[in-house]
Design a protein around this motif. Structure first.
Motif: not given
Lengths: 158, 158
Positions: B22-24, B26-29, B31, B40-41, B93
């Protein structure tokens, strides 16, 4: 001492949490509020931070919310060798912002420092970060100045 | 079958990986390259996705790089009830982009489908996503069209 406040609890950060912490801290929606970070983290700097950290404690914020307990952010207390350690806090799950999770986590951190017989706590918050400034004010901190980076300085005496 | 390619391996996604995924995501870079995501999710949608997923497999990409093995992204194969399942892939990452991790993970996914006797694989990539379009071209996929959302459609026949 149990680090629990209602539906929020803190557990100590472990090596297996490093990827999650890095993923949260690599989100521009979050790091725009970190004065010292201009882009996603690199593993080398993140891992070096982990193995070299001193005089501080880091926790993962666990939220006992919908469906199952989950990791949603992080709290740290640094400068543990001073009378007024510094509290840092963020909710990494961005869609949870505004739900009071950070405030509950902050209350746990304050209780922890009281329990350890510290004199109080400090915090630094970027001037433009209205949400975070309000958080510390609501929790009883006083504004005591601003540093050269444009961070508001907060202090709470127990 | 061991899902390993040089310094990259795949392990099956587990419930304990949901926060990291979810953290990955939720990153605009990241998504900005997902046609169906504008912010973000939310945990509810993410968790519902997890418990309702069918006809697909999800893996975490593990990179055996500096200092220790770490989780760096995700691969999924959906439409497993068709002859040409669809492969999706991302490196969460962000500072690892451009290091060939996604290509090695994609090669493992292709090997997996070959091993399972599928006829081939498909993929969808946003037209503007040059990096991802190059990834599938380099791995032998052919462009076979574009859908109404502006996604390039790729196909590889084994």
């Amino acid at each position: 001492m149990e680090l629990i406040n209602d539906d929020v609890e803190l557990r100590e950060l472990q090596a297996t949490d490093l990827e999650l912490l890095m993923a949260w801290r690599s989100n521009p929606i979050l790091y725009e509020w970190f004065y010292d970070q201009a882009g996603p983290l690199h593993w080398e700097e993140h891992y070096n931070w982990w193995i070299n950290r001193r005089n501080r404690k880091d926790w993962i914020i666990v939220f006992n919310g919908e469906f199952k307990k989950r990791d949603v952010g992080s709290v740290n207390i640094s400068m543990l060798n001073s009378d007024y350690p510094e509290i840092g806090i963020f909710v990494g799950e961005i869609s949870l912002w505004g739900k009071g999770i950070a405030q509950k986590a902050l209350e746990i951190a304050i209780e922890y420092l009281k329990n350890e017989k510290y004199s109080g706590a400090t915090a630094r918050v970027m001037n433009e970060n209205i949400r975070s400034n309000n958080l510390f004010l609501k929790s009883g901190f006083n504004k005591v100045g601003m540093n050269e980076k444009g961070e508001e300085l907060y202090k709470l005496t127990f």
